[in-house]
Enzyme design. Structure first.
Site, short mmCIF file in Angstrom:
data_model
loop_
_atom_site.label_atom_id
_atom_site.label_comp_id
_atom_site.label_asym_id
_atom_site.label_seq_id
_atom_site.Cartn_x
_atom_site.Cartn_y
_atom_site.Cartn_z
N ARG A 1 44.80 -2.66 66.29
CA ARG A 1 43.73 -2.26 66.46
C ARG A 1 44.50 -0.12 66.50
NH1 ARG A 1 47.47 -0.03 69.12
NH2 ARG A 1 48.58 0.24 71.10
N GLU B 1 45.51 6.94 76.80
CA GLU B 1 46.70 6.69 76.63
C GLU B 1 47.72 6.54 77.98
OE1 GLU B 1 47.02 4.76 73.63
OE2 GLU B 1 47.15 6.10 72.73
N HIS B 2 48.37 5.40 77.51
CA HIS B 2 49.57 5.44 78.87
C HIS B 2 48.76 5.03 80.45
CE1 HIS B 2 53.06 4.61 77.22
NE2 HIS B 2 53.25 5.15 76.17
N ASP C 1 46.19 2.04 80.71
CA ASP C 1 45.57 0.97 81.41
C ASP C 1 46.41 0.46 82.32
OD1 ASP C 1 47.76 0.32 79.36
OD2 ASP C 1 46.64 -1.18 78.45
N GLY D 1 52.77 1.01 66.18
CA GLY D 1 51.70 1.93 67.11
C GLY D 1 50.13 1.02 66.51
N SER E 1 49.66 -2.39 67.04
CA SER E 1 49.85 -3.43 67.70
C SER E 1 49.85 -4.19 66.78
CB SER E 1 47.95 -3.24 68.23
OG SER E 1 48.85 -3.82 69.77
N SER E 2 50.48 -4.47 66.02
CA SER E 2 50.92 -5.79 64.77
C SER E 2 51.37 -7.51 66.20
CB SER E 2 52.18 -5.70 63.97
OG SER E 2 52.89 -4.97 64.82
N ASP F 1 45.11 -3.59 74.84
CA ASP F 1 45.43 -4.38 73.12
C ASP F 1 45.07 -5.72 73.05
OD1 ASP F 1 47.22 -1.89 73.13
OD2 ASP F 1 49.14 -3.04 72.89
N LYS G 1 58.79 -2.08 70.17
CA LYS G 1 58.21 -1.49 71.93
C LYS G 1 58.95 -3.11 72.43
CE LYS G 1 54.14 -2.18 72.81
NZ LYS G 1 53.09 -3.10 73.13
C1 GLA Z 1 51.44 -0.33 74.09
C2 GLA Z 1 50.90 -1.21 75.11
C3 GLA Z 1 48.96 -1.03 76.03
C4 GLA Z 1 49.50 0.51 76.12
C5 GLA Z 1 49.68 1.89 74.74
C6 GLA Z 1 49.43 3.21 75.37
O1 GLA Z 1 50.11 -0.23 73.30
O2 GLA Z 1 50.90 -2.72 75.22
O3 GLA Z 1 49.23 -1.77 77.02
O4 GLA Z 1 49.85 0.68 77.32
O5 GLA Z 1 51.18 0.94 74.80
O6 GLA Z 1 48.46 4.09 75.74
#
Ligand code: GLA
Length: 447
Positions: free
Chosen positions: A29, A35-36, A38, A129, A131-132, A180, A224
């Protein structure tokens, strides 16, 4: 291009006794804006992308899980399935599989869960960034649901699965929100989704005609579940304290009983505040830029140790305190940007949308401090190169930017970046990809 036939053949060669495998896919995605926020229950506006993880899988009766990848850098991992699965070392990729499987074991109350053989492959850049990792979690969950004899939509809705997996992924030690897993499961082709939380819900918006979203890799890796985990967790953990302090003020100003479980409750909870009221509440709560542990303890009438236990865990707190005023400002301004951005997308106003993206980047960098010098340079270079909006996407601290660019100027855009940000650092062609809004995770027919 991912080759499903090759995946199935490799699966059968590796697990000769398993029979024909089932197949599923889960996309990566790109978050367009929001951003930051959710994890504070505030909305986001992502798309799923035409890059994905595919998995071939079959059940095993002996409770063993054998996880394999066709791609370099993902060593084989075997473990025993159980209601509670001990994690591997932090950063190990199989922790994402363990997270998904344990999450479903808990949800379906599995005492003696079955095992599975599973082989994955993917084309989502890792630690970028995009979301793999959550795509892997979702792909494993679809495989495991099948192994459990459960049908998606019938035994568990996509919404319920997304909520379950958001919780389950905390297993890897990152305190992420639910964006995500939600977009990966709920996305609609050709659309962005505004996602709201508590309860989880989506509103779809067709993306712009004649403009493309372009992902540019800063080439700074941000894992992450590895090195970037502490940096990432600083956001969610400090927001827990921020929220408790704001609740304290709200109790003085509005209602001594009111509960603010998360910042989003300020707007959507019992108080139903306006932006202006929230802004005033923040001003009153944070007269200074930083809040020290002692100050927070005094305000909440507990000890500094309790502040750590309840809110901050092992987050290091510098002597000058945490920069909560600016963090609160980002939450408020980013919330407004997401709502306005969705309106702009609905109204077909790419210029307005692009300006909001760039403003979001500045807020992420200056107020929320999740950017890094390379991302800032890449955003500036992209705007110079012809993007009408540019920002970091995902957790930050490295990884990718997302850029809105007129489709016709794409080649020029790429060439300009080749000659600026990527000059001397990208070997071969610059890591720039146009992404198309894809549909959510699904099962596939065997080729
Ligand atoms: C990561 C987290 C998400 C979100 C983003 C920042 O991808 O998994 O839940 O907090 O960072 O927006």
């Amino acid at each position: 291009m991912l080759n499903t036939q090759h995946l199935c053949e490799a699966f059968s060669a590796h697990f000769p006794g398993s029979g024909a495998p089932g197949l599923c896919r889960a996309p990566g995605r790109v978050n367009l804006i929001g951003e930051h926020v959710d994890y504070n229950g505030l909305p986001v506006l992502p798309i799923a992308i035409d890059r994905e993880i595919r998995a071939a899988f079959a059940a095993r009766k002996d409770g063993k899980v054998q996880l394999r990848s066709l791609d370099a850098g993902f060593p084989p991992a075997d473990f025993h399935n159980a209601r509670k699965i001990p994690p591997s070392a932090p950063g190990a990729w199989e922790n994402y599989a363990k997270a998904a499987i344990q999450g479903l074991n808990v949800l379906f109350n599995m005492e003696n869960p079955p095992g599975l053989d599973i082989m994955v492959t993917g084309d989502i850049p890792v630690a970028a960034g995009l979301s793999s990792s959550s795509a892997l979690v979702v792909a494993i969950s679809l495989a495991y649901l099948r192994v459990l004899g459960k049908t998606l939509e019938k035994d568990i809705t996509r919404i319920k699965l997304a909520e379950c997996l958001a919780e389950a992924e905390q297993y890897v030690g990152t305190r992420g929100g639910g964006m995500d897993q939600a977009i990966i499961l709920l996305a609609r082709e050709g659309h962005a989704a505004k996602i709201d939380f508590h309860p989880l819900r989506t509103a779809f918006v067709p993306t712009f005609k004649d403009y493309v979203f372009v992902v540019c890799d800063s080439l700074v890796k941000a894992r992450k579940s590895g090195g970037a985990r502490h940096a990432y967790n600083e956001g969610p953990l400090s927001c827990r304290l921020l929220c408790a302090l704001v609740e304290k003020t709200a109790r003085m100003v509005f209602d001594s009983e009111v509960e603010i479980a998360r910042l989003g409750d300020l707007w959507h909870g019992p108080l139903c505040l306006t932006d202006k009221e929230v802004s005033e509440l923040f001003e009153q709560t944070f007269p200074d830029s930083h809040v020290t542990l002692d100050k927070a303890a005094h305000r909440l009438e507990i000890t500094p140790n309790e502040i750590r236990e309840r809110f901050l865990g092992d987050l290091p707190v510098p002597a000058e305190g945490l920069p909560l005023k600016a963090r609160a400002r980002h939450q408020l301004t980013e919330y407004r940007r997401v709502e306005t951005a969705r309106d702009a997308m609905l109204a077909g106003q790419p210029d307005v949308f692009g300006a909001l993206m760039t403003a979001s980047h500045r807020s992420c960098a200056d107020d929320y401090r999740v950017s890094c010098p390379e991302l800032d340079r890449l955003v500036d270079a992209a705007l110079q190169a012809g993007a009408i909006g540019a920002r970091l996407t995902g957790a930050g601290f490295g990884g990718c930017t997302v850029n809105l660019t007129p489709a016709k100027q794409m080649l020029q855009f790429k060439e300009n970046l080749d000659n600026s940000y990527y000059r001397g650092i990208a070997h071969g062609s610059a890591p720039i990809h146009v992404v198309q809004p894809a549909s959510g995770a699904s099962y596939l027919d065997t080729p």
